[in-house]
Design a protein around this motif. Structure first.
Motif, PDB file in Angstrom:
ATOM      1  N   ASP A  72       3.666   9.790  -6.393  1.00 14.66           N
ATOM      2  CA  ASP A  72       4.439  11.027  -6.233  1.00 14.66           C
ATOM      3  C   ASP A  72       5.805  10.974  -6.900  1.00 14.66           C
ATOM      4  OD1 ASP A  72       2.426  12.218  -4.690  1.00 14.66           O
ATOM      5  OD2 ASP A  72       3.177  11.287  -2.856  1.00 14.66           O
ATOM      6  N   THR A  73       6.342   9.760  -7.100  1.00 13.92           N
ATOM      7  CA  THR A  73       7.733   9.643  -7.561  1.00 13.92           C
ATOM      8  C   THR A  73       7.891   9.045  -8.941  1.00 13.92           C
ATOM      9  OG1 THR A  73       7.974   7.464  -6.507  1.00 13.92           O
ATOM     10  CG2 THR A  73       8.512   9.414  -5.184  1.00 13.92           C
ATOM     11  N   ASP A  74       6.874   8.365  -9.481  1.00 19.39           N
ATOM     12  CA  ASP A  74       7.041   7.653 -10.751  1.00 19.39           C
ATOM     13  C   ASP A  74       6.564   8.447 -11.962  1.00 19.39           C
ATOM     14  OD1 ASP A  74       8.046   5.676  -9.230  1.00 19.39           O
ATOM     15  OD2 ASP A  74       6.486   4.193  -9.631  1.00 19.39           O
ATOM     16  N   HIS A  75       6.170   9.684 -11.780  1.00 23.94           N
ATOM     17  CA  HIS A  75       5.739  10.549 -12.877  1.00 23.94           C
ATOM     18  C   HIS A  75       4.664   9.862 -13.736  1.00 23.94           C
ATOM     19  CE1 HIS A  75       9.080  13.120 -11.785  1.00 23.94           C
ATOM     20  NE2 HIS A  75       9.895  12.082 -11.897  1.00 23.94           N
TER      21      HIS A  75
ATOM     22  N   GLY B  33       0.815  -1.208   0.000  1.00 30.36           N
ATOM     23  CA  GLY B  33       0.000   0.000   0.000  1.00 30.36           C
ATOM     24  C   GLY B  33       0.849   1.258   0.000  1.00 30.36           C
ATOM     25  N   TYR B  34       1.865   1.288   0.863  1.00 30.25           N
ATOM     26  CA  TYR B  34       2.770   2.444   0.907  1.00 30.25           C
ATOM     27  C   TYR B  34       3.493   2.630  -0.434  1.00 30.25           C
ATOM     28  CZ  TYR B  34       2.322   3.004   5.984  1.00 30.25           C
ATOM     29  OH  TYR B  34       1.848   3.250   7.250  1.00 30.25           O
ATOM     30  N   LYS B  35       3.934   1.538  -1.014  1.00 29.47           N
ATOM     31  CA  LYS B  35       4.670   1.609  -2.274  1.00 29.47           C
ATOM     32  C   LYS B  35       3.810   2.195  -3.386  1.00 29.47           C
ATOM     33  CE  LYS B  35       7.318  -1.253  -5.516  1.00 29.47           C
ATOM     34  NZ  LYS B  35       7.813  -2.620  -5.823  1.00 29.47           N
ATOM     35  N   LEU B  36       2.547   1.800  -3.448  1.00 30.30           N
ATOM     36  CA  LEU B  36       1.643   2.319  -4.476  1.00 30.30           C
ATOM     37  C   LEU B  36       1.391   3.808  -4.274  1.00 30.30           C
ATOM     38  CD1 LEU B  36      -0.900  -0.644  -4.677  1.00 30.30           C
ATOM     39  CD2 LEU B  36       0.613   0.118  -6.503  1.00 30.30           C
ATOM     40  N   MET B  37       1.187   4.228  -3.023  1.00 29.97           N
ATOM     41  CA  MET B  37       0.975   5.655  -2.758  1.00 29.97           C
ATOM     42  C   MET B  37       2.218   6.466  -3.101  1.00 29.97           C
ATOM     43  SD  MET B  37      -1.383   5.862   0.711  1.00 29.97           S
ATOM     44  CE  MET B  37      -0.445   4.708   1.714  1.00 29.97           C
ATOM     45  N   GLN B  38       3.383   5.919  -2.783  1.00 29.73           N
ATOM     46  CA  GLN B  38       4.631   6.609  -3.092  1.00 29.73           C
ATOM     47  C   GLN B  38       4.840   6.737  -4.593  1.00 29.73           C
ATOM     48  OE1 GLN B  38       8.214   4.618  -1.779  1.00 29.73           O
ATOM     49  NE2 GLN B  38       9.328   6.550  -1.605  1.00 29.73           N
ATOM     50  N   SER B  39       4.429   5.712  -5.341  1.00 27.71           N
ATOM     51  CA  SER B  39       4.611   5.742  -6.796  1.00 27.71           C
ATOM     52  C   SER B  39       3.835   6.874  -7.440  1.00 27.71           C
ATOM     53  CB  SER B  39       4.195   4.399  -7.403  1.00 27.71           C
ATOM     54  OG  SER B  39       2.781   4.222  -7.344  1.00 27.71           O
TER      55      SER B  39
END
Length: 348
Positions: A162-165, A154-160
């Motif tokens: 913001d960071t994966d454009h 879940g954290y990884k998806l939310m972070q993506s």
């Protein structure tokens, strides 16, 4: 040797006329109007669908093997010999224990409400015995993953987001899916409840925190259930409500308060939420983590972290008694159960 296949389920449009009429009468809301009326009027939509499919399976099999006599009352067709033969053929076809028990339960519930004057209790008793003796067809232990990994997904998806454009609507979708899965990992709601969360309805703000509250009518066990929104997800919820959900709601033609919005600005039904969980967990782990399996994972984590924790498991998973937790999940306290599980997550 070729394993026999069960005949197809009959849709309600193919049922005998008297069966259709009895089914509709049982669902009507005035139980005093005439005998049998309203016997299933209190059922949830999902329960009605389950029983309808189960009865359709019975009619499909009965017609293929004996022919459906449309002049007979529904309960008259369900003789002991035929029900025994039905069970035997389901077993030969390789249907799982819980599937066979569920189909018999659905048949018994349908007949009990459609023909309350006819004794068919033997079907329900047989289904109950099958449920008591049932064993899972697949070994779930090999598919269990630490709760920490679900939360990290879940954290990884939310972070993506913001960071994966990510382009266009993919950014709010990634954040939505991540928050949804993280909440799922922390609170283990059933998918039906997870999908129906509404802002200022089920999701309420109290001071600087949010809570989730469901009425007894919305819960499977017919008891109200509530918990705090995970403190670790408060900032993520604020960001979702302020940034990502408005982007998804742009295409909405109404003013829906449903928390989870589709890319088309529509409320997401439980089937869509379940599909998101399936696809995201399959991509991350190589196999899907279903809602039911997630509840095994939660119970396992509590049992490993605390001894004698069946009360915790029942409270966290929303069970009426500890029997279900002990039988279907893990043998291993109740107001502090949710706090205990989150404390366990913090130690991982």
């Amino acid at each position: 040797m070729i394993t026999p296949r069960m005949p197809p389920c009959w849709p309600i449009s193919d049922w005998p006329y008297d069966d259709q009429k009895a089914w509709v009468r049982a669902a009507e809301s005035d139980p005093l109007a005439r005998e049998g009326q309203g016997a299933s009027s209190h059922w949830r939509v999902t329960t009605r669908r389950f029983v309808q499919i189960g009865y359709g399976n019975w009619l499909g099999w009965l017609d293929a093997r004996h022919g459906v006599c449309r002049d007979e009352a529904p309960a008259q067709r369900a003789t002991v010999e035929r029900v025994r033969e039905y069970l035997t053929e389901m077993t030969a076809a390789g249907l799982a224990d819980y599937t066979r028990a569920g189909r018999l339960q659905a048949l018994g519930d349908a007949l009990r409400t459609m023909c309350p004057e006819t004794p068919t209790a033997f079907i329900g008793k047989l289904a109950g015995r099958l449920f008591a003796e049932a064993r899972p067809l697949r070994d779930l232990n090999g598919r269990l993953r630490p709760a920490r990994e679900i939360l990290e997904l879940g954290y990884k998806l939310m972070q993506s987001a913001d960071t994966d454009h990510l382009p266009g609507v993919r950014k709010p979708i990634a954040f939505r899916d991540g928050l949804l899965i993280a909440l799922w990992a922390c609170r283990m709601p059933r998918v039906a409840n997870l999908s129906q969360i509404t802002i200022d309805g089920h999701l309420k703000r109290t001071g600087d925190r949010h809570r989730l509250e469901f009425t007894s009518a919305e819960m499977k066990q017919r008891r109200p259930w509530g918990c705090s929104w995970p403190e670790r997800l408060e900032d993520a919820l604020t960001e979702y409500l302020a940034v990502h959900r408005p982007l998804l709601a742009k295409r909405s033609t109404g003013n829906s308060k449903v928390l989870w919005m589709s890319q088309f600005g529509k409320p997401m039904p439980s089937a869509s939420v379940a599909q998101i969980i399936k696809l995201r967990t399959t991509a991350a782990f190589g196999q899907s983590i279903s809602s039911h399996l997630m509840r095994h994972i939660a119970a396992t984590g509590l049992a490993e972290a605390y001894s004698n924790s069946s009360t915790d498991i029942a409270a966290v998973l929303g069970h009426t008694t500890t029997d279900t937790a002990e039988k279907h999940y893990i043998l291993g306290r109740g107001v502090a159960a949710v706090r205990d599980f989150n404390a366990y997550l913090d130690t991982l």
